[in-house]
Write an enzyme that holds these catalytic residues in place. Sequence first.
Site, PDB file in Angstrom:
ATOM      1  N   PHE A   1       0.869  -1.186   0.000  1.00  0.00           N
ATOM      2  CA  PHE A   1       0.000   0.000   0.000  1.00  0.00           C
ATOM      3  C   PHE A   1       0.897   1.223   0.000  1.00  0.00           C
ATOM      4  O   PHE A   1       1.647   1.458   0.948  1.00  0.00           O
ATOM      5  CB  PHE A   1      -0.935   0.047   1.214  1.00  0.00           C
ATOM      6  CG  PHE A   1      -1.906   1.194   1.099  1.00  0.00           C
ATOM      7  CD1 PHE A   1      -3.125   1.031   0.455  1.00  0.00           C
ATOM      8  CD2 PHE A   1      -1.583   2.458   1.576  1.00  0.00           C
ATOM      9  CE1 PHE A   1      -4.010   2.104   0.315  1.00  0.00           C
ATOM     10  CE2 PHE A   1      -2.460   3.535   1.438  1.00  0.00           C
ATOM     11  CZ  PHE A   1      -3.675   3.358   0.798  1.00  0.00           C
TER      12      PHE A   1
ATOM     13  N   LYS B   1       2.892  10.656   7.782  1.00  0.00           N
ATOM     14  CA  LYS B   1       2.120  10.354   8.999  1.00  0.00           C
ATOM     15  C   LYS B   1       2.697  10.984  10.276  1.00  0.00           C
ATOM     16  O   LYS B   1       2.521  12.166  10.504  1.00  0.00           O
ATOM     17  CB  LYS B   1       1.968   8.844   9.140  1.00  0.00           C
ATOM     18  CG  LYS B   1       1.113   8.249   8.001  1.00  0.00           C
ATOM     19  CD  LYS B   1       0.657   6.855   8.329  1.00  0.00           C
ATOM     20  CE  LYS B   1       0.072   6.140   7.143  1.00  0.00           C
ATOM     21  NZ  LYS B   1      -1.374   6.153   7.076  1.00  0.00           N
TER      22      LYS B   1
ATOM     23  N   ASP C   1       9.423   2.810   1.701  1.00  0.00           N
ATOM     24  CA  ASP C   1       8.227   3.558   2.080  1.00  0.00           C
ATOM     25  C   ASP C   1       8.013   3.367   3.577  1.00  0.00           C
ATOM     26  O   ASP C   1       7.450   2.368   4.027  1.00  0.00           O
ATOM     27  CB  ASP C   1       7.016   3.067   1.279  1.00  0.00           C
ATOM     28  CG  ASP C   1       5.749   3.860   1.627  1.00  0.00           C
ATOM     29  OD1 ASP C   1       5.758   4.587   2.637  1.00  0.00           O
ATOM     30  OD2 ASP C   1       4.753   3.732   0.886  1.00  0.00           O
TER      31      ASP C   1
HETATM   32  N1  PMP Z   1       2.522   4.531   2.202  1.00  0.00           N
HETATM   33  C1  PMP Z   1       2.192   3.723   3.214  1.00  0.00           C
HETATM   34  C2  PMP Z   1       3.112   2.602   3.583  1.00  0.00           C
HETATM   35  C3  PMP Z   1       1.003   3.918   3.920  1.00  0.00           C
HETATM   36  O1  PMP Z   1       0.667   3.097   4.903  1.00  0.00           O
HETATM   37  C4  PMP Z   1       0.165   4.993   3.538  1.00  0.00           C
HETATM   38  C5  PMP Z   1      -1.141   5.274   4.259  1.00  0.00           C
HETATM   39  N2  PMP Z   1      -1.721   4.244   4.942  1.00  0.00           N
HETATM   40  C6  PMP Z   1       0.561   5.821   2.474  1.00  0.00           C
HETATM   41  C7  PMP Z   1       1.751   5.561   1.836  1.00  0.00           C
HETATM   42  C8  PMP Z   1      -0.294   6.962   2.010  1.00  0.00           C
HETATM   43  O2  PMP Z   1      -0.280   7.997   2.923  1.00  0.00           O
HETATM   44  P1  PMP Z   1      -1.383   9.161   2.825  1.00  0.00           P
HETATM   45  O3  PMP Z   1      -2.697   8.547   3.190  1.00  0.00           O
HETATM   46  O4  PMP Z   1      -0.918  10.199   3.800  1.00  0.00           O
HETATM   47  O5  PMP Z   1      -1.358   9.650   1.418  1.00  0.00           O
END
Ligand code: PMP
Length: 398
Positions: free
Chosen positions: A142, A256, A227
């Site tokens: 994700f 985050k 990521d």
């Molecule tokens: N990368 C990872 C590993 C995530 O867990 C998330 C959100 N759950 C995102 C990217 C996307 O972040 P955002 O919702 O702030 O766009």
Amino acid sequence: MTITSTNIIEETNYYGAHNYHPLPIVVSEANGVWVKDPEGNTYMDMLSAYSAVNQGHRHPKIIEALKNQADRVTLTSRAFHNELLGPWTKRIAKLTKKDKVLPMNTGVEAVETAIKAARRWAYQVKGVTENQAEIIAANGNFHGRSLNAISLSNDPDATKNYGPFVPGINKVNYGDINAIEKAITENTAAIILEPIQGEAGIILPPEGYLEQVRKLCTEKNVLFIADEVQTGFARTGKMFACEWEGVEPDIYVMGKALGGGVLPVSAIAANKAIMDVFTPGSHGSTFGGNPLACAVSMAAIDVIEEENLVTKSLESGKYFADKLRAINFEGIKEVRARGLFIGMEFDQPVRAICENLKDKGILCKETHVNTIRFAPPLVITKKEIDWALQRIEEVVTN
Ligand code: PMP
């Protein structure tokens, strides 16, 4: 008309798009690990806004930084300099041991930025023929909701009827180093991976995998993008989850908890050889690196360091996960954990368990149907974990 949770939910469902399936609970106040609904009921937050609230809700130091900066200047855009972008980028550069930092707002924007950096690097540094660059991603990932990010995904819910997708993406099974080796071509710019897959259900990589990926990337002149949007900033008992295998990626993607549960703040960090592919006009964001975000984010990092949240996450996570493993119920398949990033997998969907837990005062959410994610703010105390454990055991075994 009195405002009740029911009214709020009805209005939200009527006017708001149905792109989420929230638990039927309205959060109207929050403090530390605790939240309240409009009726005054108290709940423990076991989700932390998907690990964006690692420092606890409304941490006083972060709120103070927010208020102080709000009294000075909040937004300049990047058309002008602001006083805090220098200190903030320096702070993250030191933390990640990288030369340079590029600010964004949300996690997915940082993912986009990393992929754009990798493509430019492939053309300008590696010498890949224009428009031929490839990215390798892992099944189950994700990385966010943009078209680029969902082009990396193999989740039918996230991708159905959104095509055509971004070309040049090869997908491999998470944890399979041979598959990566096979997928690499002379045009491969980068491999993007979560060091622990979050939305897939807290999936830990097989031991040595990240190290092997690092080695392969170095050998084949391919960038390793980590990521760390969800795993970063102490969530897994390390500042970054890559540290579990002593690995340094070429590009860190962060978001985050970088915003302390207060503002959307994201960034990528990389060395000059990569980051210098960006030149004025080639990439940017009106809000990225704004003074308010920088002030909040610096306080957010201060809190992690000053309150030893890395160690706390490690120790509390071990305590919590061991006790979850000790719950005697045959429907539990596995408890996977690194720090306070915990997945409890059952042999069936867990939505009903989450709803029952809500009725007992615990807010949590299923991740990937059969797994409950327990990811409380890292400031949670042992006493609070015990409080939760008692209720979790009651719900699970009944
Ligand atoms: N990368 C990872 C590993 C995530 O867990 C998330 C959100 N759950 C995102 C990217 C996307 O972040 P955002 O919702 O702030 O766009």
